[in-house]
Design a protein around this motif. Sequence first.
Motif, PDB file in Angstrom:
ATOM      1  N   GLN A   1       0.841  -1.184   0.000  1.00 35.01           N
ATOM      2  CA  GLN A   1       0.000   0.000   0.000  1.00 35.01           C
ATOM      3  C   GLN A   1       0.883   1.244   0.000  1.00 35.01           C
ATOM      4  N   VAL A   2       0.478   2.217  -0.759  1.00 34.30           N
ATOM      5  CA  VAL A   2       1.227   3.453  -0.871  1.00 34.30           C
ATOM      6  C   VAL A   2       0.607   4.493   0.059  1.00 34.30           C
ATOM      7  N   GLN A   3       1.458   5.142   0.827  1.00 34.92           N
ATOM      8  CA  GLN A   3       0.997   6.157   1.761  1.00 34.92           C
ATOM      9  C   GLN A   3       1.939   7.346   1.752  1.00 34.92           C
ATOM     10  N   LEU A   4       1.423   8.484   2.196  1.00 36.15           N
ATOM     11  CA  LEU A   4       2.218   9.684   2.381  1.00 36.15           C
ATOM     12  C   LEU A   4       2.336   9.952   3.871  1.00 36.15           C
ATOM     13  N   VAL A   5       3.549  10.154   4.340  1.00 38.00           N
ATOM     14  CA  VAL A   5       3.798  10.393   5.749  1.00 38.00           C
ATOM     15  C   VAL A   5       4.396  11.783   5.920  1.00 38.00           C
ATOM     16  N   GLU A   6       3.689  12.644   6.642  1.00 36.34           N
ATOM     17  CA  GLU A   6       4.112  14.015   6.837  1.00 36.34           C
ATOM     18  C   GLU A   6       4.827  14.194   8.170  1.00 36.34           C
ATOM     19  N   SER A   7       5.667  15.212   8.227  1.00 36.94           N
ATOM     20  CA  SER A   7       6.337  15.583   9.458  1.00 36.94           C
ATOM     21  C   SER A   7       6.797  17.031   9.358  1.00 36.94           C
ATOM     22  N   GLY A   8       7.115  17.620  10.505  1.00 32.03           N
ATOM     23  CA  GLY A   8       7.703  18.942  10.528  1.00 32.03           C
ATOM     24  C   GLY A   8       6.834  20.052  11.076  1.00 32.03           C
ATOM     25  N   GLY A   9       5.571  19.782  11.330  1.00 37.65           N
ATOM     26  CA  GLY A   9       4.705  20.814  11.871  1.00 37.65           C
ATOM     27  C   GLY A   9       5.042  21.147  13.311  1.00 37.65           C
ATOM     28  N   GLY A  10       4.488  22.255  13.777  1.00 37.11           N
ATOM     29  CA  GLY A  10       4.728  22.658  15.148  1.00 37.11           C
ATOM     30  C   GLY A  10       4.367  24.102  15.374  1.00 37.11           C
ATOM     31  N   LEU A  11       4.794  24.611  16.515  1.00 32.91           N
ATOM     32  CA  LEU A  11       4.550  25.994  16.903  1.00 32.91           C
ATOM     33  C   LEU A  11       5.766  26.843  16.585  1.00 32.91           C
ATOM     34  N   SER A  25       5.717   6.295   0.888  1.00 37.16           N
ATOM     35  CA  SER A  25       6.119   4.952   1.272  1.00 37.16           C
ATOM     36  C   SER A  25       5.313   3.923   0.497  1.00 37.16           C
ATOM     37  N   GLY A  26       5.900   2.757   0.321  1.00 35.30           N
ATOM     38  CA  GLY A  26       5.238   1.693  -0.408  1.00 35.30           C
ATOM     39  C   GLY A  26       5.877   1.448  -1.758  1.00 35.30           C
ATOM     40  N   SER A  27       5.340   0.487  -2.452  1.00 32.40           N
ATOM     41  CA  SER A  27       5.867   0.102  -3.757  1.00 32.40           C
ATOM     42  C   SER A  27       5.276   0.998  -4.836  1.00 32.40           C
ATOM     43  N   ILE A  28       6.138   1.761  -5.467  1.00 34.97           N
ATOM     44  CA  ILE A  28       5.707   2.681  -6.506  1.00 34.97           C
ATOM     45  C   ILE A  28       6.615   2.552  -7.722  1.00 34.97           C
ATOM     46  N   VAL A  92      -3.728  23.392   9.192  1.00 32.22           N
ATOM     47  CA  VAL A  92      -3.268  22.027   9.017  1.00 32.22           C
ATOM     48  C   VAL A  92      -2.778  21.896   7.584  1.00 32.22           C
ATOM     49  N   TYR A  93      -1.560  21.465   7.430  1.00 38.20           N
ATOM     50  CA  TYR A  93      -0.960  21.343   6.114  1.00 38.20           C
ATOM     51  C   TYR A  93      -0.974  19.888   5.670  1.00 38.20           C
ATOM     52  N   TYR A  94      -1.417  19.684   4.458  1.00 40.76           N
ATOM     53  CA  TYR A  94      -1.519  18.355   3.883  1.00 40.76           C
ATOM     54  C   TYR A  94      -0.656  18.261   2.639  1.00 40.76           C
ATOM     55  N   CYS A  95       0.072  17.176   2.526  1.00 40.17           N
ATOM     56  CA  CYS A  95       0.789  16.945   1.287  1.00 40.17           C
ATOM     57  C   CYS A  95      -0.060  16.093   0.362  1.00 40.17           C
ATOM     58  N   ASN A  96       0.244  16.206  -0.896  1.00 36.31           N
ATOM     59  CA  ASN A  96      -0.506  15.518  -1.934  1.00 36.31           C
ATOM     60  C   ASN A  96       0.477  15.032  -2.990  1.00 36.31           C
ATOM     61  N   ALA A  97       0.216  13.861  -3.519  1.00 38.38           N
ATOM     62  CA  ALA A  97       1.099  13.336  -4.553  1.00 38.38           C
ATOM     63  C   ALA A  97       0.319  12.492  -5.535  1.00 38.38           C
ATOM     64  N   ALA A  98       0.683  12.618  -6.784  1.00 40.31           N
ATOM     65  CA  ALA A  98       0.191  11.737  -7.830  1.00 40.31           C
ATOM     66  C   ALA A  98       1.198  10.624  -7.995  1.00 40.31           C
ATOM     67  N   VAL A  99       0.752   9.401  -7.764  1.00 37.57           N
ATOM     68  CA  VAL A  99       1.653   8.260  -7.684  1.00 37.57           C
ATOM     69  C   VAL A  99       1.245   7.194  -8.685  1.00 37.57           C
ATOM     70  N   VAL A 100       2.231   6.638  -9.346  1.00 31.18           N
ATOM     71  CA  VAL A 100       2.021   5.472 -10.187  1.00 31.18           C
ATOM     72  C   VAL A 100       2.453   4.258  -9.369  1.00 31.18           C
ATOM     73  N   ALA A 101       1.517   3.398  -9.051  1.00 33.55           N
ATOM     74  CA  ALA A 101       1.800   2.216  -8.261  1.00 33.55           C
ATOM     75  C   ALA A 101       2.399   1.120  -9.128  1.00 33.55           C
ATOM     76  N   THR A 102       2.759   0.014  -8.468  1.00 34.40           N
ATOM     77  CA  THR A 102       3.400  -1.077  -9.190  1.00 34.40           C
ATOM     78  C   THR A 102       2.481  -1.744 -10.205  1.00 34.40           C
ATOM     79  N   ASN A 103       1.190  -1.569 -10.044  1.00 33.01           N
ATOM     80  CA  ASN A 103       0.255  -2.062 -11.047  1.00 33.01           C
ATOM     81  C   ASN A 103       0.025  -1.055 -12.163  1.00 33.01           C
ATOM     82  N   TYR A 104       0.783   0.036 -12.136  1.00 35.29           N
ATOM     83  CA  TYR A 104       0.776   1.101 -13.130  1.00 35.29           C
ATOM     84  C   TYR A 104      -0.522   1.902 -13.142  1.00 35.29           C
ATOM     85  N   LYS A 105      -1.265   1.821 -12.073  1.00 38.60           N
ATOM     86  CA  LYS A 105      -2.417   2.686 -11.918  1.00 38.60           C
ATOM     87  C   LYS A 105      -2.005   3.989 -11.255  1.00 38.60           C
TER      88      LYS A 105
END
Length: 120
Positions: A1-11, A25-28, A92-105
Amino acid sequence: QVQLVESGGGLVQPGGSLRLSCAVSGSIVSIGRMGWYRQVPGKERDLVAVITSSTHTNYADSVKGRFTISRDNAKNTVYLQMNSLKPEDTAVYYCNAAVVATNYKYFELWGQGTLVTVSS
């Protein structure tokens, strides 16, 4: 499974800096356009910055000149360097990515969100 993991936020105080990271993360096969969005309670999620696979960038007018988006393809990571932060950048900041997975979807995925608070 492909996921996006964010970090770095704070005060951070007004005028300060912060760097957000988002790793795929994951197979891409490949990652296309990546971006950062932000959302405050009661409002829609707005685009902050985007970067294409060719490293072309685009920014919201409100952050232009203060924020810089970049990517490290070797690490499958997108960054958002935020300088001269203002209280109105609080969101709240969100990252976004267009990903081609191993099944090419082709998928568009979102990170879990990271809170950035700009306050004295």
